[in-house]
Design a protein around this motif. Structure first.
Motif, PDB file in Angstrom:
ATOM      1  N   TRP A  23       1.093  -1.240   0.189  1.00  0.00           N
ATOM      2  CA  TRP A  23       0.189  -0.210   0.077  1.00  0.00           C
ATOM      3  C   TRP A  23       0.980   1.145   0.139  1.00  0.00           C
ATOM      4  N   LEU A  24       0.395   2.373  -0.633  1.00  0.00           N
ATOM      5  CA  LEU A  24       1.145   3.526  -0.693  1.00  0.00           C
ATOM      6  C   LEU A  24       0.661   4.661   0.107  1.00  0.00           C
ATOM      7  N   ALA A  25      -0.692   4.864  -0.027  1.00  0.00           N
ATOM      8  CA  ALA A  25      -1.307   5.885   1.073  1.00  0.00           C
ATOM      9  C   ALA A  25      -2.368   5.337   1.414  1.00  0.00           C
ATOM     10  N   TYR A  26      -2.910   5.843   2.829  1.00  0.00           N
ATOM     11  CA  TYR A  26      -4.166   5.702   3.327  1.00  0.00           C
ATOM     12  C   TYR A  26      -4.839   7.006   3.877  1.00  0.00           C
ATOM     13  N   ARG A  27      -5.993   7.237   3.401  1.00  0.00           N
ATOM     14  CA  ARG A  27      -6.862   8.378   3.714  1.00  0.00           C
ATOM     15  C   ARG A  27      -7.846   8.177   4.791  1.00  0.00           C
ATOM     16  N   LEU A  28      -7.726   9.033   5.657  1.00  0.00           N
ATOM     17  CA  LEU A  28      -8.576   9.060   7.019  1.00  0.00           C
ATOM     18  C   LEU A  28      -9.267  10.413   7.003  1.00  0.00           C
ATOM     19  N   HIS A  29     -10.559  10.542   6.879  1.00  0.00           N
ATOM     20  CA  HIS A  29     -11.246  11.587   6.923  1.00  0.00           C
ATOM     21  C   HIS A  29     -11.578  12.027   8.597  1.00  0.00           C
ATOM     22  N   CYS A  30     -11.305  13.070   8.973  1.00  0.00           N
ATOM     23  CA  CYS A  30     -11.511  13.384  10.399  1.00  0.00           C
ATOM     24  C   CYS A  30     -12.585  14.670  10.385  1.00  0.00           C
ATOM     25  N   GLU A  31     -13.637  14.412  10.882  1.00  0.00           N
ATOM     26  CA  GLU A  31     -14.710  15.274  10.828  1.00  0.00           C
ATOM     27  C   GLU A  31     -14.435  16.539  12.169  1.00  0.00           C
ATOM     28  N   ASN A  32     -13.850  16.097  13.328  1.00  0.00           N
ATOM     29  CA  ASN A  32     -13.671  16.775  14.392  1.00  0.00           C
ATOM     30  C   ASN A  32     -12.090  16.800  14.827  1.00  0.00           C
ATOM     31  N   LEU A 153      -8.117   3.768   0.456  1.00  0.00           N
ATOM     32  CA  LEU A 153      -6.601   3.293   0.278  1.00  0.00           C
ATOM     33  C   LEU A 153      -6.177   3.393  -1.171  1.00  0.00           C
ATOM     34  N   LEU A 154      -4.794   4.071  -1.382  1.00  0.00           N
ATOM     35  CA  LEU A 154      -4.105   4.198  -2.428  1.00  0.00           C
ATOM     36  C   LEU A 154      -3.281   2.927  -2.655  1.00  0.00           C
ATOM     37  N   ASP A 155      -3.517   1.782  -3.488  1.00  0.00           N
ATOM     38  CA  ASP A 155      -2.739   0.632  -3.434  1.00  0.00           C
ATOM     39  C   ASP A 155      -1.780   0.607  -4.563  1.00  0.00           C
ATOM     40  N   TYR A 156      -0.966  -0.297  -4.420  1.00  0.00           N
ATOM     41  CA  TYR A 156       0.439  -0.204  -5.496  1.00  0.00           C
ATOM     42  C   TYR A 156      -0.163  -0.292  -6.957  1.00  0.00           C
ATOM     43  N   GLN A 157      -0.940  -1.016  -7.330  1.00  0.00           N
ATOM     44  CA  GLN A 157      -1.315  -1.199  -8.495  1.00  0.00           C
ATOM     45  C   GLN A 157      -2.148   0.217  -9.106  1.00  0.00           C
ATOM     46  N   THR A 158      -2.764   0.835  -8.482  1.00  0.00           N
ATOM     47  CA  THR A 158      -3.405   2.079  -8.837  1.00  0.00           C
ATOM     48  C   THR A 158      -2.317   2.981  -9.127  1.00  0.00           C
ATOM     49  N   ALA A 159      -1.258   3.329  -8.280  1.00  0.00           N
ATOM     50  CA  ALA A 159      -0.126   4.186  -8.451  1.00  0.00           C
ATOM     51  C   ALA A 159       0.797   3.773  -9.844  1.00  0.00           C
ATOM     52  N   SER A 160       1.078   2.310  -9.576  1.00  0.00           N
ATOM     53  CA  SER A 160       1.872   1.942 -10.594  1.00  0.00           C
ATOM     54  C   SER A 160       1.487   2.143 -12.035  1.00  0.00           C
ATOM     55  N   ASP A 161       0.037   2.078 -12.154  1.00  0.00           N
ATOM     56  CA  ASP A 161      -0.571   2.099 -13.616  1.00  0.00           C
ATOM     57  C   ASP A 161      -0.334   3.708 -13.861  1.00  0.00           C
TER      58      ASP A 161
END
Length: 334
Positions: A23-32, A153-161
């Protein structure tokens, strides 16, 4: 909604082999999110905080207590009343800094271009591989992770493509530049894969750097054209060699040594570009007769080297072509 006291990401679950999926990046949305929230960044990670498209801060491994001191833009963007603990919504990207990923690439659609020497359309394909890792988390998230994120999740496949498409574009641009602006035949390019690979590597590294990505290695394994295109090139090479051979004989009859030397040089170069050991063995000894004493030994070594390669079925390569180009230039200039 409850205020967030702690933020962290431990990565994907490990598989049966004990390894995490890449995995390359994980996004967490925080409201507060509020000053005082604990941000835990694991080893080999960096965290990038965004608020409405603005980077609030980049945090390395360790435990961080978010405050105005390490989020200087918070005070400017949010402008909380004095003494009030104001919360904001933010995107927190956890970036994997340790992943070094190998990617194979290839030209799905060939580059169609006119060969400057033979004036025929050829379809050029190339393939190879590269390895990359994330160098600058801020740029990577801004330029790639955020725009590409459809899920958390930004996975390896999406970024490498995405990076693969950049690589193919740069390879095609480099080959086109060599053929159009530098008048380099596809025959010479196919025989000089290492040199083309170095030129492409520099362009790929520069392009990757804009996106916060490090090109750890880059390789072109092959540059080729369909057999029917090469068959047409080889036929034109034979016709050109026959024409040059006729001109060479006529120049000898006329006693024009300057012209005959130039034509001999062209015949040697054409044979080298074609990888024709028989023609090289025929014309290199003749070229030796035109050479100055300081170049005769080098040409004799080439003749012996070609005989050795021919007997053992060793294909001519970039090094041999380069040596012949250097020697023919020296003979021609002296």
């Amino acid at each position: 909604m409850a205020l967030i006291d702690c933020i962290k990401y431990d990565g994907l679950p490990t598989g049966q082999d004990g390894e995490q999926a890449p995995w390359l990046a994980y996004r967490l949305h925080c409201e507060n999110l509020v000053p005082g929230t604990q941000l835990i960044v694991n080893r080999n990670q960096e965290a990038v905080l965004f608020h409405r498209g603005n980077v609030l801060g980049v945090f390395g491994p360790g435990a961080h207590t978010l405050s105005v001191a390490n989020l200087p833009l918070f005070q400017t963007l949010v402008k909380p009343p004095l003494g009030v603990r104001t919360s904001i919504s933010a995107e927190v990207y956890f970036v994997n800094k340790v992943a070094k990923l190998d990617v194979k690439w290839g030209t799905i659609e060939p580059l169609q271009i006119t060969d400057p020497r033979y004036q025929i359309m050829v379809r050029v394909r190339a393939y190879g591989q590269f390895k990359f890792s994330i160098l600058d988390s801020r740029n990577f998230v801004s330029q790639i992770a955020a725009p590409l994120h459809s899920n958390q999740l930004l996975d390896y496949q999406t970024a490498s493509d995405y990076l693969r498409r950049l690589v193919v574009t740069k390879v095609k641009d480099t080959i086109a530049d060599m053929m159009i602006n530098k008048n380099t035949s596809i025959v010479d390019i196919m025989a000089s894969v290492d040199s083309v690979s170095i030129a492409c590597c520099e362009k790929v590294a520069t392009e990757f750097d804009r996106f916060g990505v490090a090109a750890l290695s880059f390789l072109i394994e092959s540059i080729n054209v369909p057999e029917e295109d090469m068959a047409e090139v080889r036929e034109l090479q034979r016709e050109l060699a026959q024409s040059l051979a006729v001109e060479y004989k006529e120049s000898l009859k006329k006693g024009d040594l300057t012209r005959s030397k130039l034509l001999c040089v062209k015949l040697v170069l054409l044979a080298a570009q074609h990888g024709d050991y028989t023609e090289l063995s025929k014309y290199l000894p003749i070229l030796k007769g035109y050479a100055k004493e300081e170049d005769k030994a080098a040409i004799e070594n080439l003749i012996q080297g070609i005989r050795y390669r021919q007997e053992r079925g060793i294909e001519p390569g970039e090094e041999l072509l380069r040596d012949i180009e250097i020697l023919t230039y020296q003979v021609q200039m002296k």
